[in-house]
Design a protein around this motif. Structure first.
Motif, PDB file in Angstrom:
ATOM      1  N   ASN A 172       0.985  -1.170   0.052  1.00  0.00           N
ATOM      2  CA  ASN A 172      -0.045  -0.007   0.037  1.00  0.00           C
ATOM      3  C   ASN A 172       0.732   1.216   0.063  1.00  0.00           C
ATOM      4  O   ASN A 172       1.749   1.294   1.114  1.00  0.00           O
ATOM      5  CB  ASN A 172      -0.918  -0.014   1.335  1.00  0.00           C
ATOM      6  N   TYR A 173       1.036   1.841  -1.186  1.00  0.00           N
ATOM      7  CA  TYR A 173       1.817   3.079  -1.072  1.00  0.00           C
ATOM      8  C   TYR A 173       3.261   2.590  -1.031  1.00  0.00           C
ATOM      9  O   TYR A 173       3.713   1.734  -1.766  1.00  0.00           O
ATOM     10  CB  TYR A 173       1.250   4.159  -0.359  1.00  0.00           C
ATOM     11  N   GLY A 174       3.850   2.985   0.180  1.00  0.00           N
ATOM     12  CA  GLY A 174       5.466   2.566   0.176  1.00  0.00           C
ATOM     13  C   GLY A 174       5.547   1.515   1.237  1.00  0.00           C
ATOM     14  O   GLY A 174       6.817   1.402   1.817  1.00  0.00           O
ATOM     15  N   GLN A 175       4.325   1.035   1.888  1.00  0.00           N
ATOM     16  CA  GLN A 175       4.358   0.009   2.835  1.00  0.00           C
ATOM     17  C   GLN A 175       4.274  -1.538   2.390  1.00  0.00           C
ATOM     18  O   GLN A 175       3.392  -1.588   1.515  1.00  0.00           O
ATOM     19  CB  GLN A 175       3.300   0.284   3.901  1.00  0.00           C
ATOM     20  N   ASN A 193       9.883  -1.149   6.105  1.00  0.00           N
ATOM     21  CA  ASN A 193       9.986  -0.475   4.874  1.00  0.00           C
ATOM     22  C   ASN A 193      11.105   0.852   4.746  1.00  0.00           C
ATOM     23  O   ASN A 193      10.890   1.646   3.996  1.00  0.00           O
ATOM     24  CB  ASN A 193       8.784   0.197   4.283  1.00  0.00           C
ATOM     25  N   ASN A 194      12.051   0.618   5.750  1.00  0.00           N
ATOM     26  CA  ASN A 194      13.256   1.706   5.439  1.00  0.00           C
ATOM     27  C   ASN A 194      13.758   1.793   4.278  1.00  0.00           C
ATOM     28  O   ASN A 194      14.407   0.844   3.628  1.00  0.00           O
ATOM     29  CB  ASN A 194      14.484   1.234   6.591  1.00  0.00           C
ATOM     30  N   GLY A 195      13.753   3.154   3.736  1.00  0.00           N
ATOM     31  CA  GLY A 195      14.317   3.495   2.382  1.00  0.00           C
ATOM     32  C   GLY A 195      13.047   3.311   1.199  1.00  0.00           C
ATOM     33  O   GLY A 195      13.188   3.779   0.152  1.00  0.00           O
ATOM     34  N   LEU A 196      11.799   3.128   1.567  1.00  0.00           N
ATOM     35  CA  LEU A 196      10.714   2.835   0.667  1.00  0.00           C
ATOM     36  C   LEU A 196       9.705   3.713   0.997  1.00  0.00           C
ATOM     37  O   LEU A 196       8.634   3.926   0.381  1.00  0.00           O
ATOM     38  CB  LEU A 196      10.197   1.312   0.501  1.00  0.00           C
ATOM     39  N   ASN A 199       7.945   6.157  -1.376  1.00  0.00           N
ATOM     40  CA  ASN A 199       7.926   5.527  -2.558  1.00  0.00           C
ATOM     41  C   ASN A 199       6.451   4.963  -3.032  1.00  0.00           C
ATOM     42  O   ASN A 199       5.785   4.667  -2.009  1.00  0.00           O
ATOM     43  CB  ASN A 199       8.847   4.463  -3.113  1.00  0.00           C
ATOM     44  N   TYR A 200       6.053   4.822  -4.188  1.00  0.00           N
ATOM     45  CA  TYR A 200       4.784   4.135  -4.467  1.00  0.00           C
ATOM     46  C   TYR A 200       5.112   2.876  -4.989  1.00  0.00           C
ATOM     47  O   TYR A 200       5.856   2.734  -6.320  1.00  0.00           O
ATOM     48  CB  TYR A 200       3.802   4.918  -5.612  1.00  0.00           C
ATOM     49  N   ILE A 201       4.961   1.783  -4.354  1.00  0.00           N
ATOM     50  CA  ILE A 201       5.571   0.376  -4.740  1.00  0.00           C
ATOM     51  C   ILE A 201       4.454  -0.087  -6.000  1.00  0.00           C
ATOM     52  O   ILE A 201       3.245  -0.137  -5.801  1.00  0.00           O
ATOM     53  CB  ILE A 201       5.470  -0.819  -3.573  1.00  0.00           C
ATOM     54  N   THR A 202       5.066  -0.606  -6.815  1.00  0.00           N
ATOM     55  CA  THR A 202       4.312  -1.010  -8.164  1.00  0.00           C
ATOM     56  C   THR A 202       4.382  -2.879  -8.348  1.00  0.00           C
ATOM     57  O   THR A 202       3.780  -3.334  -9.071  1.00  0.00           O
ATOM     58  CB  THR A 202       4.509  -0.521  -9.338  1.00  0.00           C
ATOM     59  N   VAL A 213      11.811  -4.622  -5.529  1.00  0.00           N
ATOM     60  CA  VAL A 213      10.660  -3.887  -5.322  1.00  0.00           C
ATOM     61  C   VAL A 213      10.797  -2.764  -6.269  1.00  0.00           C
ATOM     62  O   VAL A 213      11.750  -2.009  -6.201  1.00  0.00           O
ATOM     63  CB  VAL A 213      10.435  -3.234  -3.828  1.00  0.00           C
ATOM     64  N   THR A 214       9.855  -2.673  -7.036  1.00  0.00           N
ATOM     65  CA  THR A 214       9.808  -1.627  -8.166  1.00  0.00           C
ATOM     66  C   THR A 214       8.792  -0.575  -7.774  1.00  0.00           C
ATOM     67  O   THR A 214       7.827  -1.011  -6.789  1.00  0.00           O
ATOM     68  CB  THR A 214       9.397  -2.043  -9.425  1.00  0.00           C
ATOM     69  N   SER A 215       9.267   0.496  -7.913  1.00  0.00           N
ATOM     70  CA  SER A 215       8.493   1.926  -7.743  1.00  0.00           C
ATOM     71  C   SER A 215       8.311   3.028  -8.806  1.00  0.00           C
ATOM     72  O   SER A 215       9.222   2.542  -9.853  1.00  0.00           O
ATOM     73  CB  SER A 215       8.869   2.535  -6.234  1.00  0.00           C
ATOM     74  N   LEU A 216       7.759   4.025  -8.434  1.00  0.00           N
ATOM     75  CA  LEU A 216       7.508   5.060  -9.394  1.00  0.00           C
ATOM     76  C   LEU A 216       8.818   5.935  -9.602  1.00  0.00           C
ATOM     77  O   LEU A 216       8.971   6.505 -10.697  1.00  0.00           O
ATOM     78  CB  LEU A 216       6.441   5.797  -9.332  1.00  0.00           C
ATOM     79  N   THR A 217       9.704   5.389  -8.633  1.00  0.00           N
ATOM     80  CA  THR A 217      11.074   5.994  -8.668  1.00  0.00           C
ATOM     81  C   THR A 217      12.362   5.213  -8.757  1.00  0.00           C
ATOM     82  O   THR A 217      13.536   5.919  -8.983  1.00  0.00           O
ATOM     83  CB  THR A 217      11.189   6.998  -7.248  1.00  0.00           C
TER      84      THR A 217
END
Length: 235
Positions: A172-175, A193-196, A199-202, A213-217
């Motif tokens: 959920n988002y960065g969690q 989720n240290n470091g995430l 971010n928005y996890i995808t 873990v892929t994210s928008l960044t």
């Protein structure tokens, strides 16, 4: 190569699912059938192209997919903002989540199995799970009927699920969350989720000895042995 215009001259574009939903926009079942959602200028509802394909090996490592038969499936028009929320495949059938939830069989027939959009959907052993408005539902008869487990968490409706080995991971988002099923429902624990956090996890996936873990960044990774580290409760 797939020329959609040749199959349906009214094709206007693929029905892409929001990349943050955790669901691919094309699915394949265990009968080598591919389900492709798309839009047409003659239909207000989502259409699906069901492809029967045969894999043929070419020279070296090339693989070719030969289309044997195709079938166009028109979903019922639900409202002016109807769109595809999620797509799931299991065994020889597919589940499409629009405003309501539908089961699409391997012969192209379909029927509604739930009033509302069940998501995210995941499987543990022979039981399938889905959430709707914060409630957890399960099915033990190939999605034909759904039972309310009595578990309610507001966060369930916004979780998207992945599998790391045999473990269910929610995002959920960065969690990140570790979801464990029990006879009474499920438990959800927050993963460190240290470091995430911003971010928005995808997507979440495991390759060799690391979890990616892929994210928008960007793309992040952690050794698998360190992945299941949980947040401690605030004092």
């Amino acid at each position: 190569y797939l020329d959609m215009k040749t199959i349906d001259s009214t094709f206007t574009g693929f029905e892409f699912i929001d990349m943050r939903s955790g669901s691919e926009c094309i699915k394949i079942n265990n009968k080598n059938q591919i389900l492709v959602p798309y839009r047409s200028y003659t239909s207000a509802s989502v259409l699906f192209l069901l492809l029967d394909v045969k894999k043929r090996l070419g020279t070296f490592t090339d693989v070719y997919l030969e289309m044997n038969t195709t079938k166009i499936i028109k979903m019922p028009f639900e409202n002016t903002t109807s769109f595809l929320n999620n797509l799931f495949s299991n065994k020889d059938y597919f589940i499409a989540n629009l405003q309501n939830t539908y089961k699409i069989n391997s012969d192209g027939s379909f029927h509604k199995i739930f009033d509302g959009s069940l998501r995210p959907m995941f499987q543990k052993n022979d039981t399938l799970y889905g959430t709707f408005q914060g409630k957890l539902y399960r099915s033990v008869d190939e999605c034909e009927s759904w039972t309310d487990t009595g578990v309610f968490q507001n966060s369930l409706s916004s979780l998207f699920c992945y599998f790391i080995g045999n473990e269910i991971i929610g995002t959920n988002y960065g969690q990140l969350f570790h979801i464990t099923t029990t006879k009474d429902g499920l438990t959800v624990r927050e993963i460190d989720n240290n470091g995430l956090a911003n971010n928005y996890i995808t997507s979440v996936s495991k390759f060799k000895n690391s979890v990616f873990v892929t994210s928008l960044t960007g793309v992040y990774y952690i050794p698998y042995k360190d992945f299941f580290t949980y947040k401690t409760a605030a004092k």
